[in-house]
Design a protein around this motif. Structure first.
Motif: not given
Length: 456
Positions: A234, A249, A251, A263, A267-268, A271, A289
């Motif tokens: 991402f 990032l 995943v 981190e 990411l949250t 997203v 997630i």
């Protein structure tokens, strides 16, 4: 740096890969002090191996040098084989609070025996909102007494201070040894803050900050890990009250990932912003997630174990089972959000169309061109964008390596650029040939000969 916006206005390439010479002028508006900036989209089209990716790659070189980083050892492989040196030139518009500058920066790289280094850099700029004269600075490796010229500018920089002269000499040696920029080295930038050269520190800091925070390069290797179902990278840029947060990032698609709490929280956020746009692009889809709870990271820190899922209505599937096109869109979507909202960002994507449904690709680019604010430079083979974005946003490669990039001439406002492009391939009519013609008969004959060779 706050209240500073930088935009790329032009690119020139000399002896990079199969481009002996190529020049591209971007069509975005100049940075008038009080005007609202609009998106600047540049699509590069042409047959395979015609110099499209070279543009993306030299932007990566630019980012590294202006950020103060070194060029990789394999840089020598990018120099055209019949030459031992190459040059890249860039033009910028810089908006600095209530001032506007135009600026040019170029660097020349040379391969000699077993080493490759930067032999020359030129930096010139002019304050467009004042009456100051244009400042021209040129650094050459062979200059010993005056590390850059003209002499009087070097004297303004050194200020008859022997310690400053020594610091500049050290910066030169490090730049040569590590294949780094001289002008954008930490030593030169620090000394520029107290030099007598007008606006030098302002220009260097603006460009360095721009390269580090606002130029993003997404190459084919980015798609490679997706296509192999290894990981989902991402690319992102998030602005918050404290500072800009940007980078990549990755995943895992093979198994659940474990991220440190910080981190995972980032990411949250990424997203969440992606899901706002995904609903408009792919109805009834969302990224999810799935949090499995706390787990120690490989470094021994407390982290979160999670898996990325795709949700369609009420059905959940692991993200790795989504199509390559959807994963490609998801991986760059935060970057496209940044292009839409941030005037000072430049995102360069190689083969933006890879795996993406052509109708959706055209819609995305049309929205970005009409309502966005930043710069997007992309290469593509899909012809749908030719029908959706303005002709000034398109550049085509040619078969002439000494004039590698052109814009089409004699195109009327009501012409369909897709039709114009295909007609130009078949019938010509442009200033340069844009396609090395192939023959159905010769292709068929080659297949037959190869088949006989295999059978024998």
């Amino acid at each position: 740096m706050k209240d500073v916006v930088v935009r790329i206005a032009g690119i020139e390439i000399v002896n990079i890969k199969n481009v002996s010479y190529g020049k591209i002028e971007l069509q975005g508006n100049q940075l008038a002090v009080d005007s609202e900036m609009k998106a600047d989209i540049l699509g590069i089209y042409g047959q395979n191996g015609s110099g499209k990716t070279a543009v993306i790659e030299i932007l990566e070189f630019l980012k590294k040098l202006m950020s103060g980083n070194f060029l990789p050892p394999e840089i020598q492989d990018y120099i055209t084989k019949d030459s031992n040196e190459a040059e890249c030139k860039f033009s910028f518009w810089i908006k600095h609070k209530k001032e506007a500058f135009n600026c040019d920066y170029s660097f020349k790289i040379k391969h000699f025996e077993k080493s490759t280094y930067i032999t020359k850099e030129k930096l010139s700029y002019k304050n467009c909102t004042g009456e100051d004269k244009k400042v021209n600075l040129e650094y050459r490796v062979e200059n010993e007494e005056y590390l850059f010229t003209p002499q009087y500018r070097f004297n303004e920089f050194i200020q008859n201070d022997q310690a400053r002269r020594i610091d500049v000499a050290v910066a030169k040696k490090l730049a040569m040894k590590e294949c780094r920029s001289f002008f954008f080295s930490d030593e030169v930038i620090k000394l520029s803050e107290t030099s007598d050269i007008p606006d030098l520190s302002k220009i260097l800091m603006s460009l360095k900050d721009y390269a580090f925070k606002n130029i993003f390069i997404i190459k084919n290797i980015h798609c490679g890990v997706i296509n192999l179902n290894l990981a989902m990278p991402f690319s992102f840029k998030q602005k918050n009250a404290e500072k800009d947060v940007f980078g990549d990032l990755a995943v895992s698609l093979m198994e659940p990932s474990v991220f440190p709490q910080k981190e995972f929280d980032l990411l949250t956020e990424i997203v969440s912003s992606i899901n706002l746009v995904v609903k408009a692009l792919i109805p009834d889809m969302a990224l999810v997630i799935h949090n499995y709870g706390k787990q120690m990271t490989a470094e021994g820190d407390e982290g979160i174990r999670f898996e990325m899922l795709s949700q369609r209505n009420d059905q959940l599937i692991p993200l790795k089972y989504e199509s390559e096109g959807i994963k490609k869109i998801l991986s760059v979507l935060n970057m496209l959000i940044a292009v839409y909202n941030l005037p000072g960002i430049c995102v360069a994507i190689d083969e933006l169309d890879a795996g993406v449904y052509e109708y959706l690709l055209g819609e995305l680019l049309e929205v970005l061109e009409k309502s966005g604010k930043g710069q997007l430079i992309f290469t593509s083979h899909n012809l749908r964008p030719l029908e959706m974005i303005h002709k000034s946003s398109l550049v085509f490669t040619t078969t002439n390596d000494k004039n590698r990039y052109i814009r089409f001439s004699n195109v009327k406002s009501n012409n369909n650029m897709r039709d114009v492009y295909l007609r130009s391939i078949n019938l010509g009519g442009q200033s340069e040939e844009i396609y090395a013609a192939t023959s159905d008969f010769e292709i068929s004959r080659a297949f037959r000969k190869a088949g006989r060779l295999v059978n024998d």
